[in-house]
Design an enzyme around this catalytic site. Structure first.
Site, short mmCIF file in Angstrom:
data_model
loop_
_atom_site.label_atom_id
_atom_site.label_comp_id
_atom_site.label_asym_id
_atom_site.label_seq_id
_atom_site.Cartn_x
_atom_site.Cartn_y
_atom_site.Cartn_z
N LYS A 282 0.84 -1.18 0.00
CA LYS A 282 0.00 0.00 0.00
C LYS A 282 0.89 1.25 0.00
O LYS A 282 1.80 1.36 0.80
CB LYS A 282 -0.92 -0.01 1.22
N GLU A 366 -18.85 -4.62 11.29
CA GLU A 366 -19.69 -3.80 12.15
C GLU A 366 -20.74 -4.62 12.90
O GLU A 366 -21.07 -4.32 14.06
CB GLU A 366 -20.38 -2.71 11.32
N ARG A 394 -24.84 -0.99 8.55
CA ARG A 394 -24.58 -2.41 8.31
C ARG A 394 -24.87 -3.26 9.54
O ARG A 394 -24.92 -4.49 9.46
CB ARG A 394 -23.12 -2.59 7.87
#
Length: 621
Positions: A282, A366, A394
């Site tokens: 990344k 979540e 969610r």
């Protein structure tokens, strides 16, 4: 300026690039992204890490016939560049400009709209099954990160992918990061697969030793090559993926275009689903993003040379929460803090450093975060769940079933509530007042400024049932510091008293109410401002006072009108007053709000002081 990138005008143009120029093209793409995003802001680190991967996919596929589903989609900038949308980067994430996520209406090459995590496998499986039912021969690829695989929905999809009897390629983009560092058992499992790259060293050593055997060494090695897949399986295995019945290949270098092209081209020929595990870095190619990928995940404007991020001078609501929760945890040993892969974004990084035993990052999960917190509460702890408004959606079922049904003392700290701006429809936090206030046992409140956020957190610690505190993105409002009365359950706060208009404002809209009152005073119209504080329960005495002593009641909320504060107030008036109450509801109509600057969006969609004042003047006529 960009010799090779300039030749790419539309889908599949990359196939005209000489393979010897792939590295130069990757470097040009990275340079373009850094300079472009430094001016507009956006998701940088995730895109820099996916440059070669995206190039390889475009070299192997025929777009838009073939389909790529990007999980989350914040890493799709290279895909947009390679499909002819380079000019759109000047308007990236601005109102009316190019979205920072895949959008089907933007290009036929965007196969599926994404923005939240862990959805790609389900969507890609649906596309693959549709392809099969229609007798088509397109290739369907889902690109999912290791962080997104911490979301339970991904495993629900994998369970069904294993039943597929035709081709579907899952590219596992493994950079050891979601937004912050990936956590949990899956991360450890992928680490084990990565470390088994020793398979490659083993193969090289084996080849060298066999070739040293006189006369027969070379032929023995050539004979063994046909068993390389068996050796790979023995040493890398694919672990749970192959246990689920899904073929596994890898891990391979996610920055080697030619190797990935060979692998993807071969995998297209299979009549079964396959996972290709690629390793990427990344932030690749831009040192500041490599060193701090979390800071350059969703970044504002920055210096393209030094990487210095240009930030606001005032503290944000997130930083106010961060400092306060650390202070509270020093005093209260039962406080625990829970986040779903967002310790930086929700302001829990310092809490994690100071109280590691009481901090829980559950990954992009979540639903699990909420039910896990319910277990902590039953066990006698005081959980503070820090979550973005759009991500809390969610876990709606878990809030109802596992928290509110048991009336558990959990504090939901809802960040990014209201219009968040540039990330657009998938990230606007405009529904939480509605869906949280409809649940029995839930209390919902919103602070007017930074000081009141601190006071509400103290109030929430002593609260014995579920409570949600919602606050916006960006700089914390520091006005009205002289207005600080104690937080009382279900009670509002009168900021000032006027005569004709009562401005009943929720949270961030108190600041807008102050600005609206100033505009009305210039027109000779006096108004009251009420900081409602609580959306649930309603302060009915404040509602009655507003209706009794004013010509017009104006409700103000940074939330959809349907099921919001204004609708609840109007219902109360209709049920309890035998005369018509003139009420004007300021909020968001029945629509999704696109990407753009948050202040600009407020103006466009009628949440600003100027529009509100004009509507009030018209209503008074």
């Amino acid at each position: 300026m960009y010799d090779i990138l300039d030749t790419i005008k539309g889908p599949n143009d990359i196939k005209n690039v000489d393979p010897g120029d792939y590295r130069r093209l990757a470097a040009e793409i990275r340079d373009f992204l850094v300079h472009s995003v430094s001016q507009t802001g956006g998701h940088l680190a995730s895109n820099l890490g996916a440059v070669e991967l995206t190039m390889a996919l475009h070299l192997c596929l025929d777009l838009p016939k073939d389909k790529i589903v990007w999980d989350v989609g914040h890493q799709s900038y290279i895909h947009k560049l390679l499909t002819g949308r380079r000019e759109g980067f000047a308007t990236l994430r601005s109102y009316g400009g190019m979205s920072g996520f895949p959008k089907r209406e933007e290009s036929p090459c965007d196969a599926f709209n994404t923005g939240h995590s862990s959805t790609s496998l389900s969507a890609a499986l649906g596309l693959a099954c549709s392809r099969d039912l229609k007798g088509e021969d397109s290739t369907v690829i889902a690109v999912i990160g290791d962080g997104s695989l911490t979301g339970g929905m991904a495993y629900e999809a994998l369970n069904n992918v294993s039943r597929l009897k035709s081709n579907m390629i899952i590219v596992l983009n493994d950079n050891k990061m979601s937004i912050s560092e990936s956590v949990g058992g899956l991360s450890k499992h992928l680490t084990e697969l990565r470390t088994r790259e020793s398979y490659l060293d083993f193969k090289k050593d084996l080849e060298k030793k066999l070739r040293q055997i006189p006369q027969v060494g070379g032929s023995v090695f050539r004979g063994m090559k046909k068993y390389k897949d068996h050796i790979r399986t023995l040493l890398t295995g694919g672990g749970m993926f192959q246990d689920m019945g899904i073929k596994y290949i890898g891990p391979i270098d996610g920055h080697d275009v030619k190797q990935m092209v060979r692998v993807f081209s071969a995998m297209k020929m299979l009549d079964e689903p396959v996972i290709v595990h690629v390793l990427t870095n990344k932030g690749q190619g831009f040192v500041p993003a490599e060193e701090d990928p979390s800071a350059f995940h969703g970044v504002g404007k920055f210096d393209a040379v030094t990487g210095e991020i240009i930030s606001g001078s005032k503290p944000s609501y997130t930083s106010v929460f961060s400092r306060k929760i650390v202070s509270m945890a020093r005093e209260h040993k039962d406080i625990t803090a829970i986040t779903a892969a967002m310790p930086d974004g929700t302001g829990l990084t310092q809490f994690a450093k100071k109280f590691p035993d009481r901090f829980y990052d559950v990954g992009i999960a979540e639903q699990h975060a909420v039910t896990f917190s319910a277990g902590l509460a039953v066990g006698g702890m005081k959980p503070f769940v820090a979550v973005y408004s759009s991500f809390l959606q969610r876990a709606f079922d878990q809030v109802i079933h596992d928290v509110c049904l048991q009336d558990l003392p959990i504090v939901f700290c809802i960040d990014r509530a209201g219009l968040v701006g540039a990330d657009g429809e998938t990230h606007q936090g405009i529904f939480d007042l509605s869906f949280m206030s409809m649940i029995p046992h839930m209390t919902v409140c919103a602070p007017k400024n930074d000081t009141e956020l601190r006071d509400m957190l103290d109030f929430a610690y002593d609260f014995k049932t579920p409570i949600a505190i919602r606050y916006p993105r960006g700089e914390a409002y520091d006005g009205l510091q002289d207005k600080r009365s104690p937080i009382e359950y279900g009670k509002s706060e009168i900021i000032c008293k006027g005569s004709r208009v009562a401005l009943l404002a929720v949270g961030s809209m108190v600041k807008t109410a102050v600005e609206t009152r100033d505009l009305l005073l210039k027109q000779g119209i006096d108004s009251s401002i009420v900081n409602m504080r609580f959306v649930k329960p309603l302060d009915t005495k404040a509602l009655e006072w507003a209706a009794r002593d004013h010509d017009l009641v104006v409700t103000m909320e940074e939330n959809v009108l349907a099921g919001g504060f204004g609708e609840h107030a109007a219902d109360y008036y209709e049920e309890n007053f035998d005369r018509h109450i003139r009420i004007l509801q300021v909020g968001i109509d029945d629509r999704f709000i696109p990407h753009g600057n948050a202040d600009q969006l407020k103006s466009i969609f009628g949440l600003d002081a100027e529009t509100t004042a004009q509507r009030i003047l018209k209503a008074l006529e």
